[in-house]
Design a protein around this motif. Sequence first.
Motif, PDB file in Angstrom:
ATOM      1  N   ILE B  85       0.731  -1.392   0.157  1.00  0.00           N
ATOM      2  CA  ILE B  85       0.140  -0.028  -0.162  1.00  0.00           C
ATOM      3  C   ILE B  85       0.704   1.203  -0.060  1.00  0.00           C
ATOM      4  O   ILE B  85       1.978   1.181   0.434  1.00  0.00           O
ATOM      5  CB  ILE B  85      -1.079   0.046   1.039  1.00  0.00           C
ATOM      6  N   PHE B  87       0.527   5.378   0.614  1.00  0.00           N
ATOM      7  CA  PHE B  87      -0.214   6.350   1.265  1.00  0.00           C
ATOM      8  C   PHE B  87      -0.213   7.778   0.489  1.00  0.00           C
ATOM      9  O   PHE B  87       0.881   8.099  -0.067  1.00  0.00           O
ATOM     10  CB  PHE B  87       0.086   6.536   2.573  1.00  0.00           C
ATOM     11  N   ASN B  91       4.213   8.558   4.391  1.00  0.00           N
ATOM     12  CA  ASN B  91       4.530   7.552   5.270  1.00  0.00           C
ATOM     13  C   ASN B  91       6.140   6.695   5.458  1.00  0.00           C
ATOM     14  O   ASN B  91       6.173   5.755   5.808  1.00  0.00           O
ATOM     15  CB  ASN B  91       3.433   6.680   5.616  1.00  0.00           C
ATOM     16  N   LEU B  92       7.001   7.521   5.009  1.00  0.00           N
ATOM     17  CA  LEU B  92       8.283   6.977   4.818  1.00  0.00           C
ATOM     18  C   LEU B  92       8.926   7.013   6.458  1.00  0.00           C
ATOM     19  O   LEU B  92       8.441   7.820   7.102  1.00  0.00           O
ATOM     20  CB  LEU B  92       9.391   7.510   3.882  1.00  0.00           C
ATOM     21  N   PHE B  93       9.643   6.357   6.857  1.00  0.00           N
ATOM     22  CA  PHE B  93      10.407   6.274   8.188  1.00  0.00           C
ATOM     23  C   PHE B  93      11.200   7.421   8.194  1.00  0.00           C
ATOM     24  O   PHE B  93      12.358   7.229   7.593  1.00  0.00           O
ATOM     25  CB  PHE B  93      10.961   5.005   8.710  1.00  0.00           C
ATOM     26  N   PRO B  94      11.294   8.540   8.787  1.00  0.00           N
ATOM     27  CA  PRO B  94      11.950   9.758   8.631  1.00  0.00           C
ATOM     28  C   PRO B  94      13.390   9.441   9.298  1.00  0.00           C
ATOM     29  O   PRO B  94      14.317  10.312   8.915  1.00  0.00           O
ATOM     30  CB  PRO B  94      11.387  10.853   9.410  1.00  0.00           C
ATOM     31  N   HIS B  95      13.558   8.426  10.181  1.00  0.00           N
ATOM     32  CA  HIS B  95      15.088   8.466  10.885  1.00  0.00           C
ATOM     33  C   HIS B  95      15.658   7.197  10.056  1.00  0.00           C
ATOM     34  O   HIS B  95      16.738   6.924  10.371  1.00  0.00           O
ATOM     35  CB  HIS B  95      14.824   7.868  12.374  1.00  0.00           C
ATOM     36  N   MET B 104      14.278  -2.451   5.871  1.00  0.00           N
ATOM     37  CA  MET B 104      13.829  -2.912   7.091  1.00  0.00           C
ATOM     38  C   MET B 104      13.120  -3.931   7.161  1.00  0.00           C
ATOM     39  O   MET B 104      13.230  -4.896   7.832  1.00  0.00           O
ATOM     40  CB  MET B 104      13.222  -1.678   7.844  1.00  0.00           C
ATOM     41  N   GLN B 146       9.976  11.080  -2.349  1.00  0.00           N
ATOM     42  CA  GLN B 146       9.706  10.473  -1.297  1.00  0.00           C
ATOM     43  C   GLN B 146       8.507   9.401  -1.609  1.00  0.00           C
ATOM     44  O   GLN B 146       8.660   8.232  -1.332  1.00  0.00           O
ATOM     45  CB  GLN B 146       9.029  11.353  -0.387  1.00  0.00           C
ATOM     46  N   ARG B 153       9.521   0.832  -1.661  1.00  0.00           N
ATOM     47  CA  ARG B 153       9.426   0.001  -0.272  1.00  0.00           C
ATOM     48  C   ARG B 153       8.347  -1.224  -0.600  1.00  0.00           C
ATOM     49  O   ARG B 153       8.420  -2.183  -0.092  1.00  0.00           O
ATOM     50  CB  ARG B 153       9.236   1.013   0.880  1.00  0.00           C
ATOM     51  N   ALA B 154       7.101  -0.596  -0.906  1.00  0.00           N
ATOM     52  CA  ALA B 154       6.024  -1.645  -1.243  1.00  0.00           C
ATOM     53  C   ALA B 154       6.396  -2.731  -2.118  1.00  0.00           C
ATOM     54  O   ALA B 154       6.336  -3.866  -1.929  1.00  0.00           O
ATOM     55  CB  ALA B 154       4.867  -0.831  -1.536  1.00  0.00           C
TER      56      ALA B 154
END
Lengths: 427, 244
Positions: B85, B87, B91-95, B104, B146, B153-154
Motif C-alpha cells: 500500500i 499512502f 509515511n516513510l520512516f524519517p529516521h 527494514m 519520497q 518500499r512496497a
Amino acid sequence: MTIASSRPGQRDLAETPQEVREVQFAITTLGLGVAAVALAVGGPVLIVLGAGLAASDLFGVFASPVALMWLVVGLGGAGLAFSRDRRVVAIAVAATAVMVPVIVAGFQGLVPYSRAVNAFMSTGSLIAMLGGVALGVAAILAGFGRYGRMPTKRAREQAIAGAVLGIEAVVVGLTFLAFRTLGDPDRFVFHFFNVGILEGTGGVFLRGAINTVILAVVGELGGIVLGLLLALLALSKRAVVRAPARVYINFFRGTPLIWQLSVFYFGFSLGLGIRLELTIGPVQLSAAYVTAMVVFILNTGAYGAEVFRAGIQSIERGQMEAAQSLGMTYGQAMRFAIVPQAVRRVIPPLLNEFVILIKDTSLVVVLGLFPENYDLFTTAREGYSATFNASFFTAAALGYLVVTLPLIGAVNAVEKRLRSGLVTVTT
Amino acid sequence: MSAPLVRLEGVHKWFGDLHVLKGIDLGVEPKEVVVVIGPSGSGKSTLLRTINLLEEPTAGRVFFEDTELTDVRTNLNRVRAHLGIVFQAFNLFPHKTALQNITMALDKVLGLDDEEARRRATQELDHVGVAHKADAYPGQLSGGQQQRVAIARALAMRPKVMLFDEVTSALDPELIQEVLDVMKRLADEGMTMVVVTHEMGFARTVGTRLLFLDEGRILADGQPRDIFHNPDNERIQQFFSRIL
C-alpha cells in the motif's frame, strides 16, 4: 512567507542631520545604561574580588602543580578547538582555564571574611553604587523621554534598552546602598560568604558532588529503562495490561519522593529487614545508599513513562500503518519504526527530568547516610550543624549549579537542533 | 476467468454514527487496474484501507486469495506482506535513509540477509528512478521522490496486489507526473492494482476498470471508457461536469 516586520514608513538609515543627531542620542543612551549596570553591579563585585586578589598569593596559585596541569589541559583544549575552527568554543575554554585559578586565588584572599566586608563598605564601592544609580536615572530619563522620536527601529530599540538597563542599575544600586546603611553586611558575609570557614572542605564537597551525580545518573538510567517499559504497557490496547501500569505510574507520581525514600528505607530496609546492601568489587554500598538508588529509579521510571508515552503518541499514526502494512508485527513496528523516532523527540524532556532529579537527590538527607555516601546537600547540612554557618549551603548551591547549568545548556542546544529540522517529519 | 485476488462481501463500515461503507461487494482479478473515483467523503479511502484491513469492517468479509482477513484466526501480518500500500502522506520512516526504509521490512519480515536485502532495495529504487538518492533521508527528498521511494518500499516485498491511496494528492503539480509514470509502468508490467485517485486522465488511460463510489455505495462499475463517455447516472454526470 515571512510576516512583515516593517511598516511602510520604516527606514534603516537616518537621512536628515536632525535624524542623525537622534540616532547618536540613542547610542549615547545605550552607553549610559551599560555604564550604569557596570558600575552598580560590576563595581562592588569587582572591588570585593579585587581586594581578595590583592591579598592573595596569585603567583603561588598559578605556580602550583595542580594549577599548571589545569592550565596545560585547558589551553591545550582551547588550541585543539581553535585548530578545528571552533573559535567561540576555543575562547570560552581558554577564558575558563585562566579565570578559574584567578577566582580561586580571589576567594583565598577573602580570608578572613572581614576583608570582603571592608571592601564592600569602602568609599570606592560607595562611589560605584552612587555613580551607577545616577547614570541609571540619566539613562531612564533619556531613553524613555526620547525613544518615541527615534527615526529608525534600531535606534528606538537602543534607546529603550538603555532605559531598561538604567532601571536595572538603579534597582541593584539602591539595594546595595540600603544594605550598606540599613543592613548588617558584617553578619551577612560572616554567615553566607565566609570563605575561611570553608577552608579545607574542598575534598568533602567534591565527594558530595560525586555522590549526587552517581545517585542521579543511576536513577535516571534505570528510570529511562523502566519508564520505556511502563510506557509500552500503558499504551496497550488491552485494559488489563494498561491498568497495572497506570496504578504504578499514578502512585509514584502521586506520593512525595521523601515519603517514598522514608518508607523504602525505614519501613522495608530497617523495619522488615530487607537490606539492599551491595558489594561491587572493593566498593561496599550501604543499605541506605542502595535503597536511595532504587527509589530514584522507581520514581524516575514513573515520570519517564509519561514522557515516553507522550513521545510515542506524538508519532503520526501513518508510521504504524506503514510498518504494519509491510507485514511487521505491532512489536516490530514499535521497536524499529516508532520508538526510535519517539526517543529523539523525548531527549529534551528526559534531560529536564534529569536536572530535576539531580536536585531531588538532596532528599537523601532524611536517610542518615554514612559520611562516605553524603551527597552535596547532606555535606552542607553536616557542615552547618558543626559550625552553624550557612556558607556551607552557599558552597552546595555552587556545586549544584556547576552540574546543572551545563545540562540546562545542553537541553536548550538539543531543542534548538531538533527544532531546526534535523529530524523533521514531512506532513 | 481466474479466481479474484481480492474479494469483499457485503462490507459495511461505521465510524461512530457515520455510515461510511454501505454494503460493498467487489472482486479484483489478477492484472486488473481498478481505479476508484468519486466525490470526497464517498468512502474511497476507507474502501481501499479495508482491503488490507487497516480499517476493520463493521460487517462483511474480506478475502485475499483463499484467506479470510476478517477471520480472527488469520495472521494479518503474513497476509499484509503480499498487499503493498502507498499512502497520500508517504509515511516513510524519517529516521531511516531511502535504502533503509526498504531493507527494514526485507530484513525483519522476509528475513533476507543484508546483501540480498540491499540488492533488492537498490533494484527497486532503480525501478522507480531514485537509485541515486539511496542514502538520502526522506527529509532531503522532494515529495515526488519520497512517494517513489514509498512505492519502491512496497514493491520490494514482491506484493501480489498494490493499493494506492490518493498518492498524488499531497504533491506539487509539477511532481505528480513522475509518480503517475511509475504507476503506469507498473500497470503495463501486469501488476494488479487498486487506485484511489483524483487524476481522471490516469483513470481513463491506465485503468482497466472504473468504480464510481458515492455515499458508501458503488454507483458504477465498468470500463472507464464507457463510464466517462456515457455516464447513465445523474450523480456521475454531475461529478464529471464539476471536475472536467
